[in-house]
Write a protein that holds these residues in place. Structure first.
Motif, short mmCIF file in Angstrom:
data_model
loop_
_atom_site.label_atom_id
_atom_site.label_comp_id
_atom_site.label_asym_id
_atom_site.label_seq_id
_atom_site.Cartn_x
_atom_site.Cartn_y
_atom_site.Cartn_z
N PHE A 20 0.67 -1.23 -0.01
CA PHE A 20 -0.13 -0.09 -0.06
C PHE A 20 0.97 1.25 0.10
O PHE A 20 0.73 2.04 -0.73
CB PHE A 20 -0.98 -0.08 1.31
CG PHE A 20 -1.54 1.30 1.12
CD1 PHE A 20 -2.95 1.68 0.71
CD2 PHE A 20 -1.49 2.27 2.31
CE1 PHE A 20 -3.38 2.44 0.74
CE2 PHE A 20 -1.84 3.35 2.73
CZ PHE A 20 -3.04 3.63 1.74
N LYS A 23 2.74 1.95 -3.43
CA LYS A 23 1.91 2.00 -4.55
C LYS A 23 1.25 3.40 -4.53
O LYS A 23 1.04 4.23 -5.22
CB LYS A 23 0.84 1.07 -4.84
CG LYS A 23 1.35 -0.31 -5.41
CD LYS A 23 0.36 -1.36 -5.77
CE LYS A 23 0.98 -2.67 -6.30
NZ LYS A 23 0.04 -3.46 -6.63
N LYS A 24 0.68 3.69 -3.18
CA LYS A 24 -0.08 4.74 -2.93
C LYS A 24 0.64 6.17 -2.62
O LYS A 24 0.17 7.24 -2.92
CB LYS A 24 -1.30 4.47 -1.76
CG LYS A 24 -2.31 3.47 -2.09
CD LYS A 24 -2.86 3.84 -3.26
CE LYS A 24 -3.94 2.60 -3.66
NZ LYS A 24 -4.86 2.88 -4.60
N ILE A 25 1.85 5.88 -2.07
CA ILE A 25 2.80 7.10 -1.68
C ILE A 25 4.17 6.86 -2.45
O ILE A 25 5.29 6.43 -1.60
CB ILE A 25 2.93 7.23 -0.13
CG1 ILE A 25 1.49 7.03 0.60
CG2 ILE A 25 3.48 8.48 0.23
CD1 ILE A 25 1.75 6.82 1.87
N THR A 30 9.95 3.79 0.21
CA THR A 30 9.12 3.00 1.19
C THR A 30 10.10 2.55 2.45
O THR A 30 9.26 2.35 3.43
CB THR A 30 9.07 1.53 0.30
OG1 THR A 30 8.55 1.72 -0.88
CG2 THR A 30 7.88 0.57 1.14
N HIS A 110 8.87 -2.76 -2.47
CA HIS A 110 8.01 -3.41 -1.52
C HIS A 110 8.28 -4.87 -1.41
O HIS A 110 7.97 -5.40 -0.33
CB HIS A 110 6.49 -3.14 -2.32
CG HIS A 110 6.32 -3.83 -3.58
ND1 HIS A 110 7.20 -3.45 -4.79
CD2 HIS A 110 5.37 -4.62 -4.30
CE1 HIS A 110 6.73 -3.93 -5.69
NE2 HIS A 110 5.80 -4.55 -5.56
#
Length: 807
Positions: A20, A23-25, A30, A110
């Motif tokens: 999440f 992909k979202k930020i 990460t 990720h």
């Protein structure tokens, strides 16, 4: 409140959210979202230091499978606290380092952080678990997650090869360790480590004591890269540098060390344990340092140096285990416990300077594009901060003051010198080699440390051989190694603080003794032992001879020609791998023929051999016909008809004949049900037999003519013998079951079907009520099969329609 169980699973649970964040930020690396997890865990675990220093032990239980004694039981004492702090502390620094090392655009971040968090949680589970089966579960999780991390750059052949090698070797050891755990359970009746150690005095004479010890040591040696299982570690260096700094300096390779330390209270004091652990450790120490000198890749050099340092720690644990041979109040116990203190001290020291060195090598590779020592040189003026960190870490590994490695190296020398003087386990003979091997390995350690520093950072700068224009690393990449080398220096000046709060409680966990013995452990760590101390002069001799060997390295490096790479352990591993693949292909090809008859023959032969042998061995064939009813003439006639029909099927010339004969068998069985007063079963049998015969006739109508199979007389004889064997075995088993009543029949329970289920028909009651779930699942299977058939019919119709339209 005790949150130890949650601390283990926090990294694993948090890994679910990594995709999440990725992909979202996407604008934020990460790693910044992952960094707080190990940091919070480190702070939380640090709160236990005062309690552990005061001899408190913290436990927490979450029931999992209590019926067989398998529960999530966390156990935090001095030993597990050291490893847990290293796992989280070094883990936080590695994640911070990876933020600047791994590119947001080029790397699958990720995946990387999911694997890393899984590994972190698994390692915490290993060092905090009291239950052997739970420990094994997390142990194998470390193998799988480390495999994923090593193979992170899976596009590279070497990465896949290194990951496969590490997995094969460590899983082999893990399976051996599992067998050892099962043996311990067989001896003690418990999976709890504490309870097993509590029975240590009663187990030494048990038959499985030595086999369990050897199997557990196999697991420890493979995981901690001990000789000859060390070959996986250099190939694992194909992983990204953050992985190497984390797995192969501070955590995964220390799992084997932890296992040996944890089981020392159980096996310590035994001559086998002492000799195996200390000897393997010394051989690993020497071979790792000897091989490191010949390396031209910086990470390969660090890999073999890690092997060497792990061997050093392992040997000290082996020597220190002899303390349990002596009375706790004796001087022999006190000074032998010095080896355990030195092992744990060097375990901490190694994590600091080796973690920093891996990061330094990663910086050199990141900023120059190469790790080849032959292409490097003159980087001291271009990368002064990196050079400083490299010098501090290397000199600490070489055992020079004023760095923490000097203290633990001096204690190591003290340990092997005292071990040579032990009057037990025939140490007056082979024990004399301990100080010699330790000193020679230390000389070679000094040599490869000097190679790491001076061949990389001094000499002539060679920009034409570099892939990038060398420059100093960004600040964020320098902070983690900077923190680690700061500990290298601080620990040297304040070692006793570390000993009082961290090391001494761990020594007591490794060498537990009853309180009434008034045991005195060796607890004093000092940098100066006086001019007359042999350890000091051993260190001076290491520096002198090591400097000479380094300066004249090219003149004596030809000795490595006596050890060609084609005769190495890696070559033996590769040959074994290729041979096993070819052998398995030949073996598989010999029995996977593609013929159903062959497969059925394998199954029936196995059944005959295994079942018949087991029943004969247990005297299970006991046939008692005294209570059986007499067989009437009409029953014998029916049996004869069934036998004739069964034999006739074999000689049938067409499918129609075979189907009719098979129907005869079914209808005869239905008649038996009528005779035995089971009308419901008879009706069911008649319906099923009629429907089956009709379906067979319908389906077989579309099949080609049944041709006689051409089989050799030898094969016919084999099939005949096999059929007779299976039939005889099943008949004997059936008669034996009829003549043996091991348990009361359950038919009495079903006689109350009307009262219990409200059904006057006992068969319907059994199917609809007593076996409700079973019947429901059978119906579900039939529904799925029906849907599959319907789907195939529809697909066939659609394809036929499409074909007609195209025509």
């Amino acid at each position: 409140m005790n949150w130890l169980n949650f601390a283990i699973f926090l990294p694993i649970l948090y890994a679910v959210f990594i995709p999440f964040f990725y992909k979202k930020i996407p604008r934020i690396h990460t790693g910044w979202f992952v960094f707080p997890i190990p940091l919070v865990l480190f702070i939380y675990l640090a709160t236990f230091i005062p309690g552990v220093a005061n001899d408190h032990v913290f436990t927490q239980t979450v029931y999992w499978i209590p019926s067989i004694g398998i529960n999530f039981v966390t156990y935090l004492d001095g030993l597990s606290l050291i490893l847990a702090l290293l796992i989280t502390g070094v883990g936080a620094l590695v994640i911070l380092y990876s933020v600047y090392y791994l590119s947001m655009k080029r790397e699958s971040l990720h995946h990387f952080y999911i694997y890393l968090l899984l590994f972190m949680g698994a390692m915490l589970g290993v060092v905090l678990s009291d239950n052997l089966m739970v420990l094994y579960l997390f142990w194998e999780m470390t193998s799988v997650s480390s495999f994923l991390l090593i193979a992170f750059w899976y596009q590279r052949d070497k990465s896949r090869y290194g990951a496969q090698k590490s997995l094969l070797i460590t899983v082999f050891g893990g399976i051996a360790m599992l067998a050892g755990f099962i043996m311990l359970y067989a001896m003690t009746g418990t999976w709890s480590l504490r309870d097993i150690i509590g029975q240590a005095g009663e187990l030494s004479d048990a038959t499985l004591f030595i086999p369990a010890m050897i199997l557990i040591l196999l697991g420890a040696f493979t995981k901690s890269a001990q000789f000859p299982f060390h070959i996986w570690l250099p190939d694992a260096m194909e992983a990204p540098t953050p992985v190497s700094a984390y797995l192969h300096s501070a955590t995964m390779v220390k799992a084997g060390i932890y296992l040996v330390a944890r089981f020392t209270p159980l096996f310590g004091g035994d001559a086998t344990w002492f000799w195996v652990v200390s000897t393997v450790g010394l051989i690993t120490l020497f071979w790792g340092s000897f091989t490191a000198v010949r390396q031209t890749d910086l990470k390969a050099l660090l890999a073999y140096s890690t092997i060497s340092q792990l061997g050093m720690i392992m040997s000290m644990l082996g020597i220190g285990s002899a303390a349990l041979y002596f009375d706790g109040g004796s001087d022999s116990f006190k000074y032998t416990s010095l080896a355990v203190l030195a092992a744990l001290f060097h375990l901490v020291n190694h994590s600091t300077f080796k973690g920093a060195l891996f990061m330094v090598v990663g910086i050199v590779d990141h900023e120059t594009g190469t790790r080849d020592i032959r292409r490097l040189g003159g980087l001291m003026t271009i990368m002064p901060i990196t050079f400083t960190f490299a010098a501090i870490g290397s000199f600490a590994m070489a055992g020079l003051p004023p760095f923490n490695g000097f203290l633990s190296k001096e204690m190591f020398f003290s340990s092997v010198l005292r071990a040579a003087e032990l009057g037990i386990f025939n140490m007056e003979t082979f024990g004399l080699l301990f100080p010699i091997i330790a000193w020679l390995a230390s000389v070679l350690t000094f040599v490869y440390c000097m190679i790491l520093v001076f061949r990389t950072f001094t000499g002539k700068y060679k920009p034409e051989k570099l892939e990038k224009n060398a420059h100093e690393a960004p600040l964020g990449m320098l902070i983690p190694p900077g923190i680690l080398v700061s500990f290298v220096i601080v620990i040297f000046f304040f070692p006793q603080t570390l000993a009082d709060y961290i090391l001494n409680p761990a020594v007591q966990a490794v060498l537990p003794l009853p309180i009434e013995t008034n045991a005195e452990y060796y607890t004093n760590i000092t940098a100066w032992h006086g001019w007359h101390a042999p350890e000091l002069w051993m260190t001076v001799a290491v520096v002198v001879l090591g400097s000479v060997l380094f300066l004249y390295l090219r003149k004596w490096q030809g000795v490595y020609a006596l050890f060609p790479r084609e005769w190495s352990f890696n070559s033996a591993y590769n040959a074994m791998l290729v041979g096993s693949e070819k052998g398995s292909q030949r073996l598989t090809g010999s029995y996977m023929t593609g013929y159903l008859g062959h497969y059925l023959a394998y199954i029936f032969v196995f059944i005959i051999l295994s079942v018949a042998a087991t029943i004969f061995a247990t005297n299970g064939f006991v046939i008692d016909t005294s209570n059986d009813a007499s067989v009437n003439l009409y029953e014998m006639i029916l049996i004869g008809i069934i036998a004739v029909a069964a034999v006739a099927i074999i000689f049938a010339k067409s499918r129609i004949t075979a189907i009719i004969l098979n129907g005869v068998l079914g209808y005869m069985v239905a008649i038996f049900f009528v005779i035995f007063r089971a009308p419901d079963l008879a009706l069911t049998q008649l319906v099923i037999e009629t429907v089956s015969a009709a379906l067979f006739l319908l389906c077989f109508y579309f099949l080609p003519e049944w041709k006689e199979e051409k089989i050799s007389r030898k094969m016919k004889s084999f099939k005949l013998a096999l059929s007779i064997g299976v039939g005889t075995l099943i008949t004997l088993i059936t008669l034996s079951i009829q003549g043996n009543r091991l348990f009361d029949s359950i038919s009495v329970y079903f006689e109350d079907a009307y009262e219990l289920a409200g059904g006057k028909n006992i068969v319907n009651a059994i199917l609809a009520d007593f076996r409700a779930f079973d019947t429901m699942l059978e119906i579900l299977v039939l529904c799925i099969a029906g849907l599959g058939v319907y789907t195939l019919i529809k697909l066939t119709s659609t394809e036929g329609g499409d074909k007609r339209e195209s025509e």
